[in-house]
Every structure is written in structure tokens, then in C-alpha cells.
Design an enzyme around this catalytic site. Sequence first.
Site, PDB file in Angstrom:
ATOM      1  N   HIS A  74     -10.399  -5.022  -3.265  1.00 44.84           N
ATOM      2  CA  HIS A  74      -8.941  -5.063  -2.724  1.00 44.84           C
ATOM      3  C   HIS A  74      -9.138  -5.717  -1.201  1.00 44.84           C
ATOM      4  CE1 HIS A  74      -9.926  -0.959  -2.369  1.00 44.84           C
ATOM      5  NE2 HIS A  74      -9.238  -1.041  -1.189  1.00 44.84           N
TER       6      HIS A  74
ATOM      7  N   ASP B 127       0.766  -1.338  -0.011  1.00 42.16           N
ATOM      8  CA  ASP B 127       0.139  -0.029  -0.150  1.00 42.16           C
ATOM      9  C   ASP B 127       0.814   1.364   0.166  1.00 42.16           C
ATOM     10  OD1 ASP B 127      -3.221   0.329   1.111  1.00 42.16           O
ATOM     11  OD2 ASP B 127      -1.816   2.154   1.200  1.00 42.16           O
TER      12      ASP B 127
ATOM     13  N   GLN C 126     -14.095   2.599   1.530  1.00 48.93           N
ATOM     14  CA  GLN C 126     -13.423   2.221   0.407  1.00 48.93           C
ATOM     15  C   GLN C 126     -13.468   3.433  -0.549  1.00 48.93           C
ATOM     16  OE1 GLN C 126     -15.803  -0.509  -2.196  1.00 48.93           O
ATOM     17  NE2 GLN C 126     -14.333  -0.874  -3.408  1.00 48.93           N
TER      18      GLN C 126
END
Length: 113
Positions: A99, A29, A93
Site C-alpha cells: 500500500h 486511512d 509496515q
Amino acid sequence: MNCIFCKIASGEIPSKKLFEDELLFAFYDIQPQAPVHFLIIPKQHFSSLNDISKEHSGLAGHLLATAAELAKKTGIDQSGYRVVLNTNDDGGQSVPHLHAHVLGKRKFLWPPG
Ligand code: DGP
């Protein structure tokens, strides 16, 4: 389709790749929320978990098994980790491509904020 995670999965947008197979792509990330924080995405575009039905059980199971495998690979399996699928607005989200977040190497709160 103009989807940032589709472009990451195809290599069009660079990422720090952790794993790839025919179905999934995993990468770290860009805004880590824990010392270990990576994302696992299906290569096929689904906007969120809401697009997953029982016909996708194989893919969903493969994603979970991959989360466990990558938790071991990144050394967080024994200390513990959290797998999160934020879904739509209330779920937090921000990227509309399904994901799974995998986070570890720190203690997480429950209930979540
Ligand atoms: P969510 O808020 O649950 O939709 O999570 C989206 C995550 O995606 C967020 O933690 C930041 C991450 N992210 C967004 N854009 C990029 C990118 O271009 N590269 C990487 N590696 N991560 C990204």
C-alpha cells in the site's frame, strides 16, 4: 487469502472509498496521520514492495500516476504531500498487503522519525 486489504478491495470489509479502477483501490486511512491521509493498494495481492519486480512496472507507474491524480482531487497537489511505502519491520509496515500512503495538509519532517 485472509488479508484485510484484499477484503477492503473486494468490498467485503467496508471502507471510505476514494477511487477504484480495474487495478487499484484507494480509501481513507482508519488512523489518519495528517488531515488528508489515504491509501492506494493494488487489487492483486503483493505482500510488500519486495514482491514488485520490473515485470510490474506498468502497475507501479499506474499507482504513482494515480497518487498524483488523487492528490489533485483531494486538494493537496499544490501545498504538497508525501507518498510513503512502508516495507517490512524497519520500514514500519503493519499490514502485509502493498500500500502507498498519501498524506497532506500539514508539514512533514525530514529526516523521518
Ligand atoms: P502500515 O503501517 O504502513 O502497514 O499502514 C497500514 C495502515 O492501514 C495504517 O495507517 C492503518 C491502516 N488500516 C489498518 N486497518 C485498516 C482498516 O481496516 N481500514 C482502513 N481504512 N485502514 C486501515
